[in-house]
Design a protein around this motif. Sequence first.
Motif, mmCIF file in Angstrom:
data_model
loop_
_atom_site.group_PDB
_atom_site.id
_atom_site.type_symbol
_atom_site.label_atom_id
_atom_site.label_comp_id
_atom_site.label_asym_id
_atom_site.label_seq_id
_atom_site.Cartn_x
_atom_site.Cartn_y
_atom_site.Cartn_z
ATOM 1 N N LYS A 106 48.149 40.174 40.808
ATOM 2 C CA LYS A 106 47.892 38.880 40.168
ATOM 3 C C LYS A 106 46.413 38.537 40.262
ATOM 4 N N ALA A 107 45.831 38.106 39.144
ATOM 5 C CA ALA A 107 44.422 37.700 39.139
ATOM 6 C C ALA A 107 44.247 36.434 39.978
ATOM 7 N N VAL A 108 43.221 36.433 40.827
ATOM 8 C CA VAL A 108 42.927 35.298 41.705
ATOM 9 C C VAL A 108 41.441 34.984 41.581
ATOM 10 N N SER A 109 41.096 33.703 41.573
ATOM 11 C CA SER A 109 39.685 33.341 41.492
ATOM 12 C C SER A 109 38.973 33.728 42.786
ATOM 13 N N LYS A 110 37.674 33.948 42.700
ATOM 14 C CA LYS A 110 36.902 34.321 43.883
ATOM 15 C C LYS A 110 36.982 33.258 44.967
ATOM 16 N N SER A 111 37.009 31.997 44.557
ATOM 17 C CA SER A 111 37.044 30.908 45.533
ATOM 18 C C SER A 111 38.380 30.813 46.251
ATOM 19 N N ASN A 112 39.415 31.431 45.708
ATOM 20 C CA ASN A 112 40.749 31.366 46.311
ATOM 21 C C ASN A 112 41.195 32.692 46.940
ATOM 22 N N LYS A 113 40.277 33.636 47.066
ATOM 23 C CA LYS A 113 40.682 34.927 47.634
ATOM 24 C C LYS A 113 41.123 34.763 49.082
ATOM 25 N N GLN A 114 42.053 35.626 49.474
ATOM 26 C CA GLN A 114 42.622 35.584 50.816
ATOM 27 C C GLN A 114 42.559 36.960 51.461
ATOM 28 N N VAL A 115 42.674 36.960 52.773
ATOM 29 C CA VAL A 115 42.729 38.221 53.521
ATOM 30 C C VAL A 115 43.818 39.114 52.934
ATOM 31 N N GLY A 116 43.473 40.387 52.696
ATOM 32 C CA GLY A 116 44.429 41.337 52.145
ATOM 33 C C GLY A 116 44.365 41.491 50.642
ATOM 34 N N ASP A 117 43.582 40.651 49.962
ATOM 35 C CA ASP A 117 43.433 40.785 48.507
ATOM 36 C C ASP A 117 42.598 42.013 48.165
ATOM 37 N N LEU A 118 42.890 42.581 47.011
ATOM 38 C CA LEU A 118 42.118 43.705 46.489
ATOM 39 C C LEU A 118 40.879 43.180 45.776
ATOM 40 N N ILE A 119 39.739 43.784 46.063
ATOM 41 C CA ILE A 119 38.483 43.429 45.391
ATOM 42 C C ILE A 119 37.993 44.653 44.635
ATOM 43 N N VAL A 120 37.711 44.467 43.354
ATOM 44 C CA VAL A 120 37.184 45.568 42.542
ATOM 45 C C VAL A 120 35.835 45.145 41.965
ATOM 46 N N PHE A 121 34.810 45.881 42.316
ATOM 47 C CA PHE A 121 33.464 45.602 41.811
ATOM 48 C C PHE A 121 33.304 46.237 40.437
ATOM 49 N N ARG A 122 32.522 45.552 39.613
ATOM 50 C CA ARG A 122 32.418 45.992 38.220
ATOM 51 C C ARG A 122 30.969 46.103 37.759
ATOM 52 N N ALA A 146 38.512 40.940 53.860
ATOM 53 C CA ALA A 146 38.745 40.769 55.295
ATOM 54 C C ALA A 146 38.455 39.354 55.767
ATOM 55 N N GLY A 147 38.060 38.467 54.841
ATOM 56 C CA GLY A 147 37.726 37.095 55.206
ATOM 57 C C GLY A 147 36.252 36.942 55.537
ATOM 58 N N GLY A 148 35.749 35.716 55.379
ATOM 59 C CA GLY A 148 34.370 35.415 55.761
ATOM 60 C C GLY A 148 33.317 36.144 54.981
ATOM 61 N N GLY A 149 33.635 36.576 53.741
ATOM 62 C CA GLY A 149 32.661 37.283 52.928
ATOM 63 C C GLY A 149 32.574 38.769 53.219
ATOM 64 N N TYR A 150 33.546 39.311 53.962
ATOM 65 C CA TYR A 150 33.553 40.733 54.299
ATOM 66 C C TYR A 150 34.767 41.446 53.708
ATOM 67 N N MET A 151 34.690 42.751 53.689
ATOM 68 C CA MET A 151 35.794 43.571 53.189
ATOM 69 C C MET A 151 35.851 44.854 53.995
ATOM 70 N N TYR A 152 37.006 45.525 53.939
ATOM 71 C CA TYR A 152 37.125 46.889 54.440
ATOM 72 C C TYR A 152 37.112 47.811 53.239
ATOM 73 N N ASP A 153 36.278 48.847 53.305
ATOM 74 C CA ASP A 153 36.214 49.785 52.197
ATOM 75 C C ASP A 153 35.688 51.133 52.702
ATOM 76 N N LYS A 167 29.831 43.795 54.385
ATOM 77 C CA LYS A 167 29.562 42.565 53.644
ATOM 78 C C LYS A 167 29.805 42.785 52.155
ATOM 79 N N ILE A 168 30.468 41.817 51.517
ATOM 80 C CA ILE A 168 30.631 41.884 50.061
ATOM 81 C C ILE A 168 29.264 41.751 49.411
ATOM 82 N N TYR A 169 28.992 42.630 48.489
ATOM 83 C CA TYR A 169 27.694 42.599 47.834
ATOM 84 C C TYR A 169 27.870 42.174 46.375
ATOM 85 N N GLY A 170 26.881 41.487 45.855
ATOM 86 C CA GLY A 170 26.913 41.095 44.445
ATOM 87 C C GLY A 170 28.000 40.074 44.144
#
Length: 226
Positions: free
Chosen positions: A166-182, A194-201, A213-216
């Motif tokens: 399900k598409a989720v806005s950036k402001s509503n992202k939660q721990v465990g959501d998938l992030i795809v950079f484009r 992972a919360g707090g502006g970070y991710m596992y990748d 850290k999430i970039y861009g």
Amino acid sequence: MAAVQAAAKVTPAVSINSTTRTIKWGSKVKVTARVYNPKTGKAVTTGYVRLEGNRGGAWTSWGQVKVNSNGAVNLYAKPLATINYRAVFLGNGEYNVKYTKGYRFTVKASGAKVLAEAKSHTGALYKFAAEGPKRFDCSGFTKYVYKKTTGKALPHKANTQQKYGKAVSKSNKQVGDLIVFRSGSYGYHAGIYAGGGYMYDSPHTGARVGKHKIYGSNYVVRRLVA
């Protein structure tokens, strides 16, 4: 003189109920047990009740608590997988041991479960086209984690993964959501929030799975678990 025969022990009745039988992974559930004399209806006020879970065909203890003056106990469990459970009154001088029938906790995937699995692979080396469990590329990592934690099968390609969930806005992202950079609208890298502006990748050749850290800002968020 004939010895006075000791009074026979009574087998008590034990009732249990829980706050819920369907929980998200990582959540705690409360089970309340009550012990009473089935003949008189009076509470059994001495003794202990143990909560047990059945793992692989064997019952194991989740802890025990002394009954209170109302014959009740509150027991807590944090099951990490769907499992059967029961309560056991351990008996005392007047009452026999009594087992309840088995009940079932259904444990559903959650963002916390996804994150815990992602974190467990910290240090795994990047390898192009690898999808685990020891080496991963970026989309191989997200594919592996979501398959193991939710049973959902993602394709091994970041650009295609951005169409799942399900598409989720950036402001509503939660721990465990998938992030795809484009780049434009093309998805080229995937991670797990992972919360707090970070991710596992699994970032790139020569790097390892970790919390970064999430970039861009050109990325989309997709939710695969509630």
